[in-house]
Enzyme design. Structure first.
Site, mmCIF file in Angstrom:
data_model
loop_
_atom_site.group_PDB
_atom_site.id
_atom_site.type_symbol
_atom_site.label_atom_id
_atom_site.label_comp_id
_atom_site.label_asym_id
_atom_site.label_seq_id
_atom_site.Cartn_x
_atom_site.Cartn_y
_atom_site.Cartn_z
ATOM 1 N N ARG A 1 1.072 -10.783 87.285
ATOM 2 C CA ARG A 1 0.921 -12.207 86.430
ATOM 3 C C ARG A 1 -0.668 -12.803 87.240
ATOM 4 O O ARG A 1 -1.329 -13.365 86.386
ATOM 5 C CB ARG A 1 2.091 -13.139 86.907
ATOM 6 C CG ARG A 1 1.831 -14.514 85.958
ATOM 7 C CD ARG A 1 3.203 -15.191 85.998
ATOM 8 N NE ARG A 1 3.502 -15.744 87.235
ATOM 9 C CZ ARG A 1 4.668 -16.452 87.602
ATOM 10 N NH1 ARG A 1 5.380 -16.459 86.631
ATOM 11 N NH2 ARG A 1 5.123 -16.781 88.892
ATOM 12 N N LYS B 1 -1.021 -19.242 85.640
ATOM 13 C CA LYS B 1 -0.675 -20.088 86.699
ATOM 14 C C LYS B 1 -1.991 -20.693 87.141
ATOM 15 O O LYS B 1 -2.407 -20.684 88.388
ATOM 16 C CB LYS B 1 -0.037 -19.641 87.944
ATOM 17 C CG LYS B 1 1.553 -19.660 87.728
ATOM 18 C CD LYS B 1 2.117 -19.327 88.869
ATOM 19 C CE LYS B 1 2.421 -20.334 89.793
ATOM 20 N NZ LYS B 1 3.550 -21.286 89.558
ATOM 21 N N GLU C 1 8.728 -26.612 78.676
ATOM 22 C CA GLU C 1 8.758 -26.360 80.017
ATOM 23 C C GLU C 1 8.763 -27.764 80.908
ATOM 24 O O GLU C 1 7.830 -28.622 80.390
ATOM 25 C CB GLU C 1 8.091 -25.067 80.573
ATOM 26 C CG GLU C 1 6.781 -25.335 80.960
ATOM 27 C CD GLU C 1 5.953 -24.171 81.248
ATOM 28 O OE1 GLU C 1 6.469 -23.388 82.032
ATOM 29 O OE2 GLU C 1 4.716 -23.871 80.924
HETATM 30 C C1 LIG Z 1 4.653 -24.521 84.934
HETATM 31 C C2 LIG Z 1 5.770 -23.355 85.433
HETATM 32 N N1 LIG Z 1 6.592 -22.779 84.698
HETATM 33 C C3 LIG Z 1 7.506 -21.913 85.053
HETATM 34 C C4 LIG Z 1 7.608 -21.513 86.358
HETATM 35 C C5 LIG Z 1 8.548 -20.822 86.771
HETATM 36 O O1 LIG Z 1 8.130 -19.192 87.057
HETATM 37 P P1 LIG Z 1 8.654 -18.407 88.133
HETATM 38 O O2 LIG Z 1 10.288 -18.228 87.744
HETATM 39 O O3 LIG Z 1 7.810 -16.971 87.967
HETATM 40 O O4 LIG Z 1 8.456 -19.104 89.605
HETATM 41 C C6 LIG Z 1 6.537 -22.072 87.258
HETATM 42 C C7 LIG Z 1 6.526 -21.611 88.744
HETATM 43 O O5 LIG Z 1 6.048 -20.655 88.883
HETATM 44 C C8 LIG Z 1 5.606 -22.857 86.815
HETATM 45 O O6 LIG Z 1 4.606 -23.307 87.665
#
Ligand SMILES: Cc1ncc(COP(=O)(O)O)c(C=O)c1O
Length: 356
Positions: free
Chosen positions: A102, A203, A239
């Site tokens: 990622r 991210k 989200e």
């Molecule tokens: C905006 C956002 N959505 C979703 C997630 C969840 O992703 P993950 O399950 O890879 O931590 C995160 C955290 O990393 C995030 O910052």
């Protein structure tokens, strides 16, 4: 610099792990706050080059030019993953190659060189081993690992920075949020640059501060977090601040599709697989606000919060409550995921990576 095997003021934790050395902190009081550890990992490379050699340094402040790309134009991404200690004394990472992948996708989008998958994994393993005494005892929390990739070279005009830094630090953490969540749907402000050509799917550091206005207001009004809608129509849920969302109706679990506007969470992906293995139907598609309000159960997933039930959602003047508690699907999914992450359930999919 190779870290010493016993780092400073360690002390025996207790009976069952008598040979383990732990940092001298109260492991029962961990929250989700930064606790400085012993070492960080730093690797640099010039624009147009490839990362080659990094090293462990004592954890501390870094020096950066006032005209660094990250400070002026937000050229930076980050990752988040955890190391957990098992009851029999192993230390496990959960799907770290997914974070590496990622980061690579995010780096491409923001015009940055990225560490290779192996370099990423190697840095993460080194940081865990060097800070081993900060990995909480089993059941007390985890070591949260934060890889950063940023343009640290100096420039004035808007352009990719001439130098990049990959830096990994870590902190022991406990629960991100205690108890079920009460979410406020935000219908005026949006989370990230929207649309499939935007940056919602990576991210990028620039995706987070735009959330603060809505989040602070929601928290001031007693909510746990904000749930964002799609910027194109304002009709579908996307989200929350740092987690993905799922709604449950009957045997069907629905979650917003990852079409570029939301982060493809690694916990989300894992929970989808676990739910399917447990015989549930999982659908990835646009989920309308109405469907969410009509759902029986709702939950959030993310590295920091793992899987957490949503107790209520408030949309404009409507508040709906969902089923919570130990009998919920989210509790079942969480138990399975945590079982795999902590080595107490068989890891049939080879998701965990042993560090020690
Ligand atoms: C905006 C956002 N959505 C979703 C997630 C969840 O992703 P993950 O399950 O890879 O931590 C995160 C955290 O990393 C995030 O910052």
């Amino acid at each position: 610099m190779s870290p010493p095997s016993i780092l400073g003021n360690g002390k025996d934790c207790s009976g069952s792990a008598a040979e383990e050395i732990y940092a001298d902190i109260n492991w029962d009081e961990l929250g989700f706050n930064i606790i400085p550890t012993d070492y960080m990992y730093v690797m640099k490379c010039a624009k147009g080059d490839k990362f080659s050699q990094g090293s462990l340094l004592p954890y501390g402040n870094i020096e950066i030019s006032p005209s660094a790309g990250i400070l002026n134009y937000g050229q930076g991404i980050f990752e988040g993953l955890k190391a957990l200690r098992t009851k029999d004394g192993r230390i496990l990472l959960f799907r770290p190659e997914e974070n590496a992948q990622r980061m690579k996708i995010g780096a491409d989008r923001l015009c940055m060189p990225s560490p290779s998958i192996d370099q990423f994994l190697n840095a993460v393993k080194q940081i865990v081993l060097a800070n081993k005494r900060w990995v909480p005892p089993p059941g007390k929390g985890s070591l949260y690992i934060r890889p950063l990739l940023m343009g640290t070279g100096a420039l004035l005009g808007v352009a990719p920075a001439p130098e990049y830094t990959f830096l990994v630090y870590c902190s022991p953490v406990g629960s991100y949020h205690k108890g079920a969540l009460n979410l406020k749907v935000e219908d005026k402000l949006y989370r990230a640059i929207s649309g499939t050509g935007g940056t919602g799917g990576i991210k990028s550091v620039t995706n987070y501060a735009p959330v603060y206005t809505a989040m602070s207001k929601a928290k001031a009004n007693g909510f746990s977090d904000v749930l964002f809608l799609d910027a194109a129509t304002g009709k579908h849920i996307e989200e929350a601040t740092a987690c993905n969302v799922f709604v449950v109706k009957g045997n069907v679990i629905s979650t917003p599709a990852t079409d570029g506007t939301i982060l493809p969470g690694i916990t989300r992906k894992s929970i989808i697989d676990i739910a399917i293995d447990l015989g549930h139907q999982v659908v990835e598609r646009a989920v309308s606000v109405e469907e969410m309000l009509d759902a029986e159960e709702m939950f959030c997933t993310g590295t920091a919060m793992v899987v957490n039930s949503v107790a209520s959602v408030t949309y404009k003047d409507t508040r709906v409550n969902y089923t919570t508690g130990p009998e919920t699907l989210s509790a079942k999914l969480r138990k399975t995921l945590v079982g795999i992450q902590t080595g107490s359930l068989e890891d049939k999919k080879s998701w965990t990576v042993r560090v020690d």
